[in-house]
Enzyme design. Structure first.
Site, short mmCIF file in Angstrom:
data_model
loop_
_atom_site.label_atom_id
_atom_site.label_comp_id
_atom_site.label_asym_id
_atom_site.label_seq_id
_atom_site.Cartn_x
_atom_site.Cartn_y
_atom_site.Cartn_z
N GLN A 217 46.19 37.44 27.13
CA GLN A 217 47.32 36.55 27.42
C GLN A 217 48.04 36.09 26.15
O GLN A 217 49.15 35.55 26.25
CB GLN A 217 46.85 35.31 28.21
CG GLN A 217 46.30 35.62 29.59
CD GLN A 217 47.36 36.15 30.56
OE1 GLN A 217 48.56 36.12 30.30
NE2 GLN A 217 46.91 36.68 31.68
N CYS A 379 40.57 35.62 38.76
CA CYS A 379 39.45 36.25 38.04
C CYS A 379 38.82 35.25 37.07
O CYS A 379 38.45 35.63 35.94
CB CYS A 379 39.89 37.52 37.30
SG CYS A 379 40.60 38.75 38.37
N1 C6P Z 1 44.50 38.63 33.90
C1 C6P Z 1 45.87 37.57 35.59
O1 C6P Z 1 46.60 37.59 36.58
P1 C6P Z 1 43.20 43.75 32.27
O2 C6P Z 1 43.07 43.63 33.75
O3 C6P Z 1 42.06 44.47 31.63
O4 C6P Z 1 44.54 44.23 31.84
O5 C6P Z 1 43.16 42.24 31.70
C2 C6P Z 1 42.02 41.46 31.93
C3 C6P Z 1 42.21 40.07 31.42
C4 C6P Z 1 41.41 39.64 30.39
N2 C6P Z 1 41.56 38.42 29.87
C5 C6P Z 1 42.49 37.57 30.32
C6 C6P Z 1 42.63 36.22 29.69
C7 C6P Z 1 43.31 37.95 31.38
O6 C6P Z 1 44.24 37.09 31.81
C8 C6P Z 1 43.17 39.23 31.95
C9 C6P Z 1 44.02 39.66 33.10
C10 C6P Z 1 45.42 38.87 35.00
O7 C6P Z 1 45.50 36.53 35.08
C11 C6P Z 1 44.87 39.81 36.02
S1 C6P Z 1 43.36 39.24 36.73
#
Ligand code: C6P
Length: 422
Positions: A217, A379
């Site tokens: 993020q 998540c």
């Molecule tokens: N958060 C959200 O809607 P990926 O899925 O591997 O690109 O990213 C994972 C991830 C890891 N750390 C943080 C802090 C995140 O926010 C995310 C992804 C999205 O908040 C999808 S769950």
């Protein structure tokens, strides 16, 4: 429904325009459920400008071949473009060398790579990995799996009621538990909190631990400089930073990567294979087994160029202004609860609940008005548990977001109160 091109609320007297031309993002001009799309879910995945889509299309149309394999001009051209994208990413985060930039599928895979290789090679029974209560599952579950494999444990830094990291508890945990690794997000995807990562890394190092920063993020939204942060690992995803899905990055110090065993085995990651055993390629290819996401890497390179042209300081300032406006606007809605720290201490996400309306029902109602927000546990179930809530709705902002879109959200929320008879 607010007209997203013109402010309608008194508080938006000095409306915040988009930082990037909205015409660069044609999807933003479409309608959803018969209403203009108000896209407030960039923290889940961002929209992509035509510059990124065209770079990928151009490469696929004119220069595509597998990389690192062919002794023919097209493959060499594709290899150069892929490695140029890696160099752009290295420069974007101020890495010392492109050798330190490993292309993965996403931030999740990047963290798993460290958990499967560094953690398994370096941790022993009884060791401690220190994460925090505000981590995304991607920065919890890989450590739980690694801990189970090696007999280590995972401990967690608590979060305060106002959504910040309890730094006194962090220092106590460092002293009492002597962790080998501190795994910390640079920005909470639920609360928007920006923990003091530089200080956290420095304290981790002073206590003899390495530091992994989850930049999923932060890298899309703030200037991130791995040398200034002095961290050991940084993980992030292309799809949250105007690039395509299917490409992510693990950055790590070269000397740590050199000492780590490989992650996946296969083509490209080897130097020599015999029937008895194999030796490994140089960095970064040692960690890139098989044909990688070539077109997506080109897209990520274009996304980095686009963000660099905008200027990451300006991106951060834009989102800060939007967040302050959104928090002020939403706080004025009766029965609405905001979660997380004040606007000046967070990035561009705002999580909230409205009375006892379930976040999913709220998001469905907003969707009927063309307003896209995410609802659920994001998540981050341990964080939901911390605040004893099942879910929140979350609005998140990016370079194309305007204050008029926040007005549209606020007005739709007011109508939701009426529909649910609050
Ligand atoms: N958060 C959200 O809607 P990926 O899925 O591997 O690109 O990213 C994972 C991830 C890891 N750390 C943080 C802090 C995140 O926010 C995310 C992804 C999205 O908040 C999808 S769950």
């Amino acid at each position: 429904m607010a007209d997203v091109t013109a402010p309608r609320h008194a508080m938006a007297a000095s409306a915040i325009a988009a930082l990037a031309p909205r015409s660069d993002f044609p999807i933003l001009a479409r309608q959803v459920n018969g209403k203009p799309l108000v896209f407030l879910d960039s923290a889940a995945s961002s929209q992509k400008p035509t510059a990124v889509l065209e770079a990928m299309n151009q490469f696929a149309t004119t220069s595509y071949a597998n990389i690192h394999r062919g002794a023919y001009a097209l493959s060499e051209e594709a290899t150069r473009a892929y490695e140029r994208a890696r160099k752009s990413v290295a420069k974007f985060i101020n890495a010392r060398s492109a050798r330190e930039v490993i292309f993965t599928r996403n931030a999740t895979e990047s963290i798993n790579l460290v958990a499967r290789t560094w953690a398994e090679a370096n941790l022993k029974p009884g060791d401690v990995i220190l994460a925090t209560e505000m981590e995304h599952h991607s920065n919890i579950v890989p450590w739980q799996l690694a801990a189970a494999r090696v007999g280590a444990t995972v401990a967690y830094v608590p979060v305060t009621d106002s959504g910040e990291l309890d730094m006194a508890a962090y220092e106590r945990l460092l002293e009492q538990r002597q962790p080998r690794l501190v795994a910390i997000t640079q920005m909470s995807n639920v609360l928007g909190t920006l923990p003091p990562v530089g200080e956290i890394v420095a304290k981790a190092h002073a206590a003899g631990a390495l530091a992994l920063v989850d930049g999923a993020q932060s890298v899309p939204h703030l200037p991130v400089d791995v040398r200034a942060l002095d961290c050991d690992f940084l993980a992030f995803s292309g799809h949250k930073m105007l690039g395509p899905s299917g490409i992510g990055v693990l950055w790590a110090r070269a000397e740590i990567l050199e000492a780590m065993p490989p992650f996946l085995g296969g083509g490209d990651m080897i130097r020599e294979v015999t029937l008895e055993g194999s030796t490994w390629n140089d960095l970064p290819w040692k960690f890139e087994a098989g044909t990688p996401a070539i077109i997506e890497a080109i897209g990520l390179g274009a996304a980095v160029a686009y963000l660099t042209a905008l200027g990451m300081e300006r991106v951060h300032a834009h989102e800060r202004a939007l967040t302050a406006y959104a928090m002020e606007r939403l706080a004025a809605i009766p029965d609405l609860t905001l979660y997380g720290p004040p606007a000046d201490r967070r990035g561009g996400v705002v999580s909230f609940t409205l009375g006892d309306i379930h976040a999913h029902d709220l998001a469905t109602l907003l969707d009927g008005e063309g307003v896209a927000v995410r609802a659920g546990h994001h998540c981050a179930q341990p964080l939901m548990e911390r605040y004893r809530i099942p879910a929140t709705a979350r609005a998140s902002f990016y370079v194309y977001t305007t204050s008029a879109e926040i007005d549209a959200l606020a007005e739709a929320l007011e109508r939701a109160r009426a529909v649910f008879a609050l």
